[in-house]
Scaffold this motif. Structure first.
Motif, mmCIF file in Angstrom:
data_model
loop_
_atom_site.group_PDB
_atom_site.id
_atom_site.type_symbol
_atom_site.label_atom_id
_atom_site.label_comp_id
_atom_site.label_asym_id
_atom_site.label_seq_id
_atom_site.Cartn_x
_atom_site.Cartn_y
_atom_site.Cartn_z
ATOM 1 N N UNK A 53 45.516 22.006 -19.896
ATOM 2 C CA UNK A 53 46.683 22.819 -20.249
ATOM 3 C C UNK A 53 46.794 24.040 -19.350
ATOM 4 N N UNK A 54 45.681 24.699 -19.080
ATOM 5 C CA UNK A 54 45.691 25.872 -18.200
ATOM 6 C C UNK A 54 46.161 25.481 -16.807
ATOM 7 N N UNK A 55 45.650 24.364 -16.284
ATOM 8 C CA UNK A 55 46.076 23.905 -14.969
ATOM 9 C C UNK A 55 47.562 23.543 -14.952
ATOM 10 N N UNK B 290 48.598 23.406 -4.009
ATOM 11 C CA UNK B 290 47.549 23.818 -3.088
ATOM 12 C C UNK B 290 46.475 24.665 -3.763
ATOM 13 N N UNK B 291 46.787 25.283 -4.860
ATOM 14 C CA UNK B 291 45.804 26.049 -5.609
ATOM 15 C C UNK B 291 45.302 25.272 -6.820
ATOM 16 N N UNK B 292 46.198 24.648 -7.533
ATOM 17 C CA UNK B 292 45.861 24.024 -8.810
ATOM 18 C C UNK B 292 44.907 22.840 -8.634
ATOM 19 N N UNK B 293 45.190 21.961 -7.701
ATOM 20 C CA UNK B 293 44.375 20.746 -7.553
ATOM 21 C C UNK B 293 42.954 21.070 -7.094
ATOM 22 N N UNK B 294 42.757 21.841 -6.031
ATOM 23 C CA UNK B 294 41.368 22.166 -5.669
ATOM 24 C C UNK B 294 40.633 22.942 -6.755
ATOM 25 N N UNK B 295 41.334 23.835 -7.462
ATOM 26 C CA UNK B 295 40.714 24.594 -8.533
ATOM 27 C C UNK B 295 40.227 23.669 -9.647
ATOM 28 N N UNK B 296 41.059 22.725 -10.055
ATOM 29 C CA UNK B 296 40.673 21.798 -11.114
ATOM 30 C C UNK B 296 39.529 20.890 -10.707
ATOM 31 N N UNK C 266 37.301 21.547 -8.364
ATOM 32 C CA UNK C 266 36.106 22.395 -8.260
ATOM 33 C C UNK C 266 35.524 22.682 -9.639
ATOM 34 N N UNK C 267 36.394 22.701 -10.654
ATOM 35 C CA UNK C 267 35.943 22.911 -12.024
ATOM 36 C C UNK C 267 35.328 21.687 -12.662
ATOM 37 N N UNK C 268 35.295 20.572 -11.949
ATOM 38 C CA UNK C 268 34.653 19.371 -12.460
ATOM 39 C C UNK C 268 35.562 18.423 -13.215
ATOM 40 N N UNK C 269 36.861 18.639 -13.168
ATOM 41 C CA UNK C 269 37.787 17.744 -13.859
ATOM 42 C C UNK C 269 38.066 16.507 -13.013
ATOM 43 N N UNK C 270 38.594 15.499 -13.651
ATOM 44 C CA UNK C 270 38.928 14.246 -12.981
ATOM 45 C C UNK C 270 39.985 14.471 -11.909
ATOM 46 N N UNK C 271 39.734 13.995 -10.688
ATOM 47 C CA UNK C 271 40.727 14.176 -9.619
ATOM 48 C C UNK C 271 42.076 13.533 -9.941
ATOM 49 N N UNK C 272 42.058 12.392 -10.590
ATOM 50 C CA UNK C 272 43.316 11.725 -10.944
ATOM 51 C C UNK C 272 44.074 12.551 -11.980
ATOM 52 N N UNK C 273 43.375 13.026 -12.996
ATOM 53 C CA UNK C 273 44.011 13.850 -14.020
ATOM 54 C C UNK C 273 44.550 15.153 -13.463
ATOM 55 N N UNK C 274 43.767 15.786 -12.600
ATOM 56 C CA UNK C 274 44.195 17.045 -11.999
ATOM 57 C C UNK C 274 45.403 16.817 -11.098
ATOM 58 N N UNK D 134 47.677 14.470 -11.381
ATOM 59 C CA UNK D 134 48.841 14.209 -12.239
ATOM 60 C C UNK D 134 49.333 15.501 -12.894
ATOM 61 N N UNK D 135 48.418 16.317 -13.385
ATOM 62 C CA UNK D 135 48.792 17.578 -14.028
ATOM 63 C C UNK D 135 49.443 18.531 -13.019
ATOM 64 N N UNK D 136 48.874 18.629 -11.833
ATOM 65 C CA UNK D 136 49.456 19.486 -10.800
ATOM 66 C C UNK D 136 50.852 19.036 -10.417
ATOM 67 N N UNK D 137 51.009 17.731 -10.230
ATOM 68 C CA UNK D 137 52.323 17.176 -9.909
ATOM 69 C C UNK D 137 53.314 17.447 -11.032
ATOM 70 N N UNK D 138 52.907 17.187 -12.275
ATOM 71 C CA UNK D 138 53.811 17.344 -13.424
ATOM 72 C C UNK D 138 54.282 18.786 -13.580
ATOM 73 N N UNK D 139 53.377 19.737 -13.437
ATOM 74 C CA UNK D 139 53.769 21.140 -13.563
ATOM 75 C C UNK D 139 54.739 21.568 -12.478
ATOM 76 N N UNK D 140 54.460 21.176 -11.239
ATOM 77 C CA UNK D 140 55.339 21.549 -10.126
ATOM 78 C C UNK D 140 56.690 20.862 -10.217
ATOM 79 N N UNK D 141 56.727 19.594 -10.573
ATOM 80 C CA UNK D 141 58.009 18.877 -10.636
ATOM 81 C C UNK D 141 58.847 19.384 -11.815
#
Length: 158
Positions: free
Chosen positions: A15-17, A29-35, A37-45, A47-54
């Motif tokens: 949710x924060x991402x 460019x910030x959200x995906x590497x941050x997520x 680096x935080x240990x979250x799933x690359x696929x989930x991060x 999708x979340x980054x894309x969804x928020x930006x779109x």
């Protein structure tokens, strides 16, 4: 910030991402590497980054007419009846390179939200702006997720 993100429940991390990606000045460019680096799933991060930006682009496309009407009223109050040099230059670049080039370069250069406003300002349709920005964000999200995964693995290897 990645350490703080690790202290929060996984659902809240996503949710924060998402809300970071939704913010107009923060792109994938910030959200995906941050997520990642935080240990979250690359696929989930991704999708979340894309969804928020779109979603930000979608909201800009939906409410651009109101924004443009406000900007026009403001311009008239100031007594500006001709387009500025900046606007003339932007239209020239637009005619030369077009929406596809702007959409691909936008996340690096100015951000997708500013690029969407620029594209809508010079006369692109909302559907075209949303489609090209969506394609661009999808490509950048995939590239950044893959690059972050392999980049962080490489950093651990060193």
């Amino acid at each position: 910030m990645a350490e703080w993100l690790n202290g929060v429940d996984v659902v809240w991390q996503y949710f924060i991402l998402f809300f970071l990606a939704l913010a107009p000045w923060i792109d994938v460019f910030l959200v995906i590497p941050l997520g990642i680096a935080g240990g979250l799933s690359p696929i989930g991060v991704g999708i979340i980054g894309f969804a928020g930006n779109i979603l930000t682009i979608l909201l800009l496309c939906l409410f651009f007419r109101q924004f443009d009407a406000w900007r026009e009223r403001r311009r008239r109050r100031r007594g500006q009846d001709r387009p500025s040099k900046r606007t003339t230059r932007a239209k020239y670049l637009w005619e030369r390179y077009g929406l596809p080039a702007l959409a691909i370069v936008a996340p690096i250069a100015v951000g997708t939200d500013i690029a969407a406003i620029l594209a809508l300002s010079v006369g692109s349709t909302r559907i075209r702006v949303l489609a090209w920005m969506g394609i661009s964000l999808a490509l950048w999200s995939i590239a950044l997720a893959i690059g972050s995964v392999y980049g962080f693995e490489y950093m651990e290897w060193i």
